[in-house]
Design a protein around this motif. Structure first.
Motif, short mmCIF file in Angstrom:
data_model
loop_
_atom_site.label_atom_id
_atom_site.label_comp_id
_atom_site.label_asym_id
_atom_site.label_seq_id
_atom_site.Cartn_x
_atom_site.Cartn_y
_atom_site.Cartn_z
N ALA A 5 33.39 39.75 37.78
CA ALA A 5 33.11 38.76 38.82
C ALA A 5 32.57 39.41 40.09
O ALA A 5 32.89 40.55 40.41
CB ALA A 5 34.39 37.99 39.16
N GLU A 6 31.74 38.66 40.79
CA GLU A 6 31.41 39.01 42.17
C GLU A 6 32.54 38.47 43.03
O GLU A 6 32.84 37.27 42.98
CB GLU A 6 30.09 38.37 42.61
N ALA A 32 36.77 50.18 47.60
CA ALA A 32 37.48 50.55 46.37
C ALA A 32 36.87 49.86 45.16
O ALA A 32 36.74 50.47 44.08
CB ALA A 32 38.96 50.20 46.50
N ILE A 33 36.49 48.61 45.31
CA ILE A 33 35.87 47.87 44.21
C ILE A 33 34.48 48.42 43.90
O ILE A 33 34.14 48.65 42.72
CB ILE A 33 35.80 46.37 44.55
N ALA A 51 31.89 37.72 33.86
CA ALA A 51 30.50 38.03 34.20
C ALA A 51 29.79 36.77 34.70
O ALA A 51 30.01 35.67 34.18
CB ALA A 51 29.78 38.60 32.99
N ASP A 52 28.97 36.93 35.72
CA ASP A 52 28.17 35.85 36.31
C ASP A 52 29.01 34.81 37.05
O ASP A 52 28.52 33.72 37.36
CB ASP A 52 27.32 35.14 35.25
N LYS A 53 30.27 35.16 37.35
CA LYS A 53 31.12 34.24 38.11
C LYS A 53 31.39 34.82 39.50
O LYS A 53 31.41 36.03 39.68
CB LYS A 53 32.44 33.99 37.39
N VAL A 54 31.57 33.93 40.47
CA VAL A 54 31.91 34.31 41.84
C VAL A 54 33.34 33.86 42.12
O VAL A 54 33.70 32.71 41.85
CB VAL A 54 30.95 33.68 42.86
N GLY A 107 32.13 47.70 40.80
CA GLY A 107 32.22 46.26 40.97
C GLY A 107 31.38 45.75 42.12
O GLY A 107 30.81 46.53 42.91
N VAL A 108 31.33 44.44 42.22
CA VAL A 108 30.55 43.78 43.28
C VAL A 108 31.50 43.01 44.17
O VAL A 108 32.27 42.16 43.70
CB VAL A 108 29.49 42.82 42.68
N ALA A 109 31.47 43.31 45.47
CA ALA A 109 32.39 42.65 46.40
C ALA A 109 31.78 42.61 47.78
O ALA A 109 30.94 43.45 48.14
CB ALA A 109 33.73 43.38 46.44
N ARG A 110 32.20 41.61 48.55
CA ARG A 110 31.83 41.52 49.95
C ARG A 110 33.01 40.95 50.72
O ARG A 110 33.87 40.29 50.15
CB ARG A 110 30.57 40.68 50.17
N PHE A 111 33.02 41.22 52.02
CA PHE A 111 34.13 40.79 52.87
C PHE A 111 33.65 39.75 53.87
O PHE A 111 32.60 39.90 54.49
CB PHE A 111 34.72 41.98 53.61
#
Length: 244
Positions: free
Chosen positions: A30-31, A48-49, A4-7, A54-58
Motif C-alpha cells: 500500500a501507499e 523507515a518505510i 498493491a495499488d491501494k492507498v 515502501g511508499v509513504a508520505r506524512f
C-alpha cells in the motif's frame, strides 16, 4: 502483494500500533499516508518505510481541529483503507474529570473519526470498495476505574462501526473494529513501569502483552481482501482478556 495499488490513511501513525500498522501495510504494497501532530516522528516513520522499499508520505494534522481535519482529507485524496487509530487518553475518576480534557477526548476520539469518514467515504462508495477500521479498547466493554471518558468514546466508536457498516456496506465499503488487549507500546511500558507491565501481562490468558506488530497484523487482515465478507464486526485481539 495483497495491498498493491491501494492507498491507506492511518491516523495516529507516527508510533505505537499506528506506526506498526503503517509499516505492515506498506510492506504489503500500500501507499501509506502517515498522520499525526509530531512532524519529526512522522518523518522518522516515513523514512523507515521508504528504507524498506515502501511508499509513504506524512501529513501533519491535529484531529481535534476541524480545519486541520478537512485539510488532511484533501491532502490524502481518495483512499482505499482508512484506519482510525489516533486517540486522546484522559485518565481520571469521574468526580475529578475536568471539562477541558473531556471535550478534547470527544473531539479526537469521536468527532474526528466521524467527520474524516464523512469526508473520505464518498470516494470509496463511488469506487464500490473500501475498508474502514476503527481501533477501540477493552474499556469499551470492561469497566475500568479512571477510564470513564476514554471508554465511553471508544464505545461510541464501536457503535459507529455498526452504523457505518449498515450505511456503507451495501455499496461495497466494509467497516470493522479491532479491540487490542494490553499492548507493549512505548507509552504503556513507560507509564506502567516494570511491575505494572507484569500485572497487565497476567490479565491475559497468554500471560504476556501483545506487541504493536501483532495488533497491526490484525488490522492488516481486516484491510485485506481475505476478509471481504466481514463487515460490522468487532474483532478482539486481547489474548482472551475479554473472557476473564
Amino acid at each position: 502483494m495483497e495491498l498493491a495499488d491501494k492507498v491507506a490513511l492511518i491516523t495516529g501513525s507516527t508510533g505505537g500500533i499506528g506506526g506498526e500498522t503503517a509499516q505492515v501495510m506498506a510492506a504489503a504494497g500500500a501507499e501509506v499516508v502517515i498522520t499525526g501532530r509530531d512532524a519529526r516522528r512522522g518523518a522518522t516513520t516515513v523514512e523507515a518505510i521508504r528504507n524498506k522499499g515502501g511508499v509513504a508520505r506524512f501529513v501533519a494534522a491535529d484531529l481535534a481541529d476541524l480545519t486541520a481535519l478537512r485539510r488532511l482529507a484533501e491532502e490524502a485524496g481518495a483512499v482505499d483503507i482508512l484506519v482510525h487509530n489516533a486517540a486522546v487518553f484522559p485518565n481520571a475518576p469521574t468526580v475529578s474529570q475536568d471539562v477541558e480534557s473531556f471535550d478534547a477526548a470527544l473531539a479526537a476520539n469521536v468527532r474526528a473519526p466521524y467527520f474524516l469518514t464523512a469526508a473520505l467515504a464518498p470516494a470509496m462508495i463511488a469506487k464500490g470498495s473500501g475498508s474502514i477500521i476503527n481501533v477501540s479498547t477493552l474499556g469499551a466493554r470492561v469497566g475500568m476505574p479512571g477510564l470513564s471518558v476514554y471508554s465511553a468514546t471508544k464505545a461510541a466508536l464501536e457503535s459507529l462501526t455498526r452504523a457505518w457498516a449498515a450505511e456503507f456496506s451495501p455499496a461495497g465499503v466494509r467497516v470493522n473494529t479491532v479491540v487490542p488487549g494490553p499492548t507493549g507500546t512505548d507509552g504503556v511500558l513507560a507509564s506502567a513501569g516494570e511491575e505494572g507491565t507484569r500485572r497487565l501481562a497476567r490479565t491475559t490468558l497468554l500471560g504476556r502483552l501483545a506487541t504493536p506488530r501483532e495488533i497491526a497484523e490484525v488490522i492488516l487482515f481486516l484491510a485485506s481482501d481475505r476478509t471481504r465478507f466481514i463487515t460490522g464486526a468487532t474483532i478482539a485481539a486481547g489474548a482472551g482478556r475479554p473472557a476473564i
